[in-house]
Design an enzyme around this catalytic site. Structure first.
Site, mmCIF file in Angstrom:
data_model
loop_
_atom_site.group_PDB
_atom_site.id
_atom_site.type_symbol
_atom_site.label_atom_id
_atom_site.label_comp_id
_atom_site.label_asym_id
_atom_site.label_seq_id
_atom_site.Cartn_x
_atom_site.Cartn_y
_atom_site.Cartn_z
ATOM 1 N N HIS A 1 0.668 -1.132 -0.105
ATOM 2 C CA HIS A 1 0.046 -0.252 0.001
ATOM 3 C C HIS A 1 1.131 1.130 0.037
ATOM 4 O O HIS A 1 0.258 2.387 -0.078
ATOM 5 C CB HIS A 1 -1.123 -0.142 1.202
ATOM 6 C CG HIS A 1 -1.918 0.928 1.243
ATOM 7 N ND1 HIS A 1 -2.528 1.738 2.184
ATOM 8 C CD2 HIS A 1 -3.095 1.088 0.151
ATOM 9 C CE1 HIS A 1 -3.452 2.186 1.820
ATOM 10 N NE2 HIS A 1 -4.104 1.948 0.630
ATOM 11 N N LYS B 1 3.312 4.437 -1.127
ATOM 12 C CA LYS B 1 3.145 5.232 -1.941
ATOM 13 C C LYS B 1 4.251 6.362 -2.124
ATOM 14 O O LYS B 1 4.428 7.143 -0.815
ATOM 15 C CB LYS B 1 1.758 6.159 -2.100
ATOM 16 C CG LYS B 1 0.570 5.134 -2.170
ATOM 17 C CD LYS B 1 -0.672 5.835 -1.528
ATOM 18 C CE LYS B 1 -1.825 5.024 -1.501
ATOM 19 N NZ LYS B 1 -1.918 4.034 -0.521
ATOM 20 N N ASP C 1 16.185 11.782 -8.111
ATOM 21 C CA ASP C 1 17.662 11.962 -7.804
ATOM 22 C C ASP C 1 17.913 11.731 -6.246
ATOM 23 O O ASP C 1 19.048 12.469 -5.792
ATOM 24 C CB ASP C 1 18.040 13.224 -8.257
ATOM 25 C CG ASP C 1 18.162 13.268 -9.867
ATOM 26 O OD1 ASP C 1 18.241 12.282 -10.262
ATOM 27 O OD2 ASP C 1 17.939 14.470 -10.386
ATOM 28 N N HIS D 1 -9.823 10.571 1.671
ATOM 29 C CA HIS D 1 -8.971 9.507 1.404
ATOM 30 C C HIS D 1 -7.551 10.022 2.201
ATOM 31 O O HIS D 1 -6.488 9.108 2.187
ATOM 32 C CB HIS D 1 -8.685 9.337 -0.091
ATOM 33 C CG HIS D 1 -7.820 8.211 -0.351
ATOM 34 N ND1 HIS D 1 -6.431 8.003 -0.650
ATOM 35 C CD2 HIS D 1 -8.405 6.741 -0.466
ATOM 36 C CE1 HIS D 1 -6.266 6.966 -1.053
ATOM 37 N NE2 HIS D 1 -7.396 5.987 -1.072
ATOM 38 N N LYS E 1 -4.836 10.276 4.915
ATOM 39 C CA LYS E 1 -4.619 9.264 6.363
ATOM 40 C C LYS E 1 -3.405 10.132 7.262
ATOM 41 O O LYS E 1 -2.305 10.192 6.738
ATOM 42 C CB LYS E 1 -3.950 8.123 5.729
ATOM 43 C CG LYS E 1 -4.764 7.375 4.936
ATOM 44 C CD LYS E 1 -4.038 6.492 3.873
ATOM 45 C CE LYS E 1 -5.010 5.752 2.923
ATOM 46 N NZ LYS E 1 -5.618 6.750 2.081
ATOM 47 N N ASP F 1 -0.905 15.827 20.546
ATOM 48 C CA ASP F 1 -0.658 16.774 21.428
ATOM 49 C C ASP F 1 -0.152 18.168 20.597
ATOM 50 O O ASP F 1 0.580 19.428 21.362
ATOM 51 C CB ASP F 1 0.547 16.378 22.262
ATOM 52 C CG ASP F 1 0.396 15.530 23.148
ATOM 53 O OD1 ASP F 1 -0.997 15.000 23.488
ATOM 54 O OD2 ASP F 1 1.202 14.533 23.691
#
Length: 530
Positions: free
Chosen positions: A183, A185, A190, A426, A428, A433
């Site tokens: 999952h 991404k 470079d 979508h 995440k 704190d």
């Protein structure tokens, strides 16, 4: 008895075959789905640091990196067009290497355009390594095989399906492996700049569709954490779950590569891609980065990821992302603000959130409302925990399917713009704190914890963490329903807009039939799959 006989029915051979069919089919299926050996797979690694620092990106970033020893520079990418343009322009800025890793890559407008950017980079002499989870490559076999045939491009597939159509049969042959997906991404140029976050590659993630737009969040990172992403890519690239595309995909004619380049070029000039061509032309992110003008938050950033052995169920607990994250965070003291589109806390997770709340830590959660989710089974997994979470004092918000355009106020910080018209959440991310912010691919569900590999950044930045905390104070209530318990203990959904704001006694803008389906799903023992 000697001399006795039994009348043979014409159905007897069929009955005999039917008795043998399950093992025969299983053997055929296992044979068709068996993976090739990894022996002879080529070896490669990220661009070494001295060479990376001698690229255009490296030279441009060197003064700022030197001025912030031990820190990484972070720039949030919230708007979908900006997120697309940043990837395209980062590919154009690369001089030596591109390392690209995704769970889903669509063969639609934005997916084809970005494949075209990878091909164009390779034509300039850039080495391109493209690592994709095979569950998200549907319909791309020809394009990926064509790219892989380029001398400067190598494509690999994570936990691939040797039976290309229908791939679902691969689950029947090897569920234990096929159910574990990559999952992660990342998009790294470079070994100097990397984009990490929640977005896959596809029109719905970059706002190029009239249907669902996934409200999402990425970060552009430079400095030490970009090198960490490169090193992590290397271990996935060399993992036992990663197979060369040429060993999996059917070969294609040499002319296919030229056809792909022509297709991407024609698409870029087409009316349907006009906004994306414009976003590339308008975007100043990478030019500003090269001119040392892009605003960056400099902070201690820790990259966290699962051991790729998780893809085979062989990772040790200490090598998984969640235990690393728990150790890095310690015990929250004041508040946790959590955004997770697929939120299935499990009994243990719900109990942990309840303990935090009892200890005086304010816990607020934003997930998708039923009307906004794209996976009803996940909503069923979440719905069973709503009441106990509310009873423990946790604040629950569910993002609406539609957010009125007048609520999208320009100029607000990125983390305060968590939705858009026709959006499905979508992103995440979470803040702890008001001091630390996590951005990545991790959902708070059993699949992310136990089955899929994940990747993210833990950023020590009160400025960025406060943006999310402030979003929960202002934008989140305006763009979502707050779920609450009525006096009689039933659930209520309180809208943040309207005069007076409406209160719903059942999941808003859903049908009795869809709610009934969710109730049935709640009874099924499928939580481990969610």
């Amino acid at each position: 008895m000697a001399g006795s006989y039994r009348k043979v029915s014409r159905l007897d051979p069929l009955r005999a075959l039917s008795r043998r069919a399950p093992p025969l089919l299983a053997a055929l299926l296992l044979g068709a789905c068996s993976l090739p050996p990894l022996a002879g797979r080529s070896e490669s690694s990220a661009l070494d640091l001295p060479a990376a620092q001698d690229t255009r990106l490296g030279r441009a970033l060197a003064p700022a990196v030197a001025a912030h020893p031990g820190l990484s520079g972070i720039h949030l990418l919230q708007h979908p067009h900006d997120a697309f343009a940043a990837r395209a322009l980062l590919a154009r800025a690369a001089e030596r290497t591109l390392d690209v890793q995704y769970y889903i890559w669509r063969g639609d407008t934005t997916g084809t355009l970005l494949l075209g950017e990878l091909l164009a980079a390779a034509e300039r002499g850039v080495r391109v390594r493209l690592l994709l989870d095979d569950v998200g490559t549907s319909g791309l076999d020809t394009q990926l095989a064509a790219l892989d045939a380029h001398p400067r491009i190598e494509v690999r597939l994570f936990n691939p399906f040797t039976l290309r159509r229908p791939k679902a049969l691969g689950y029947l042959a090897d569920l234990r492996r096929a159910n574990r997906r990559m999952h992660n991404k990342s998009f790294t140029a470079d070994n100097q700049a990397s984009i990490v976050g929640g977005r896959n590659v596809g029109d719905e993630y970059f706002g190029a569709t009239a249907g669902v737009l996934f409200a999402d969040l990425d970060v552009l990172a430079v400095g030490p954490v970009a090198h960490d992403v490169s090193a992590d890519f290397d271990r996935y690239w060399a993992s036992a779950s990663t197979y060369p595309a040429q060993a999996i995909l059917p070969a294609v004619a040499p002319a296919t590569m030229a056809e792909l380049a022509q297709q991407a070029g024609a698409l870029l000039a087409s009316p349907g891609a006009h906004e994306y061509a414009q976003s590339i032309r308008r975007s100043a992110y990478i030019d500003q980065l090269l001119r040392r003008e892009l605003p960056l938050h400099w902070a201690h950033v820790r990259m966290l990821s699962d051991d790729p052995a998780k893809g085979l169920g062989q990772a040790q607990r200490d090598d998984l992302l969640l235990p690393q994250l728990e150790a890095a965070l310690g015990q929250p003291g004041r508040g946790v603000d959590l955004v997770s589109p697929y939120f299935v806390p499990t009994a243990a997770g719900a109990a942990a959130l309840a303990r935090l709340q009892r200890a005086g830590v304010r816990v607020r959660v934003l997930t998708n409302a039923f009307e906004a989710t794209d996976v009803p089974a996940v909503h069923a997994g979440y719905a069973r925990y709503r009441r106990p979470l509310l009873q423990s004092g946790v604040t629950l918000y569910e993002m609406r399917r539609l957010v009125p355009e007048q609520e999208q106020q320009p100029g607000r910080p990125a983390l305060q713009r968590l939705g858009s018209s026709g959006s499905s959440l979508h992103a995440k991310t979470f803040a702890v704190d008001g001091e630390r912010l996590f951005v990545g691919s991790l959902n708070f569900d059993p699949r992310s914890a136990r089955l899929n590999t994940e990747l993210g950044f833990l950023i020590d930045s009160p400025a960025l963490a406060r943006q999310l905390t402030q979003a929960f104070d202002t934008a989140v209530p305006a763009q979502s329903y707050q779920v609450a318990l009525s006096e009689d203990g039933s659930l209520q959904w309180r809208s943040g807009v309207g005069e007076p704001p409406p209160v719903y006694g059942s999941e808003p803008h859903t049908t009795w039939w869809s709610r009934a389906v969710v109730r049935v799903l709640m009874w099924l023992p499928i939580e481990w799959l969610l």
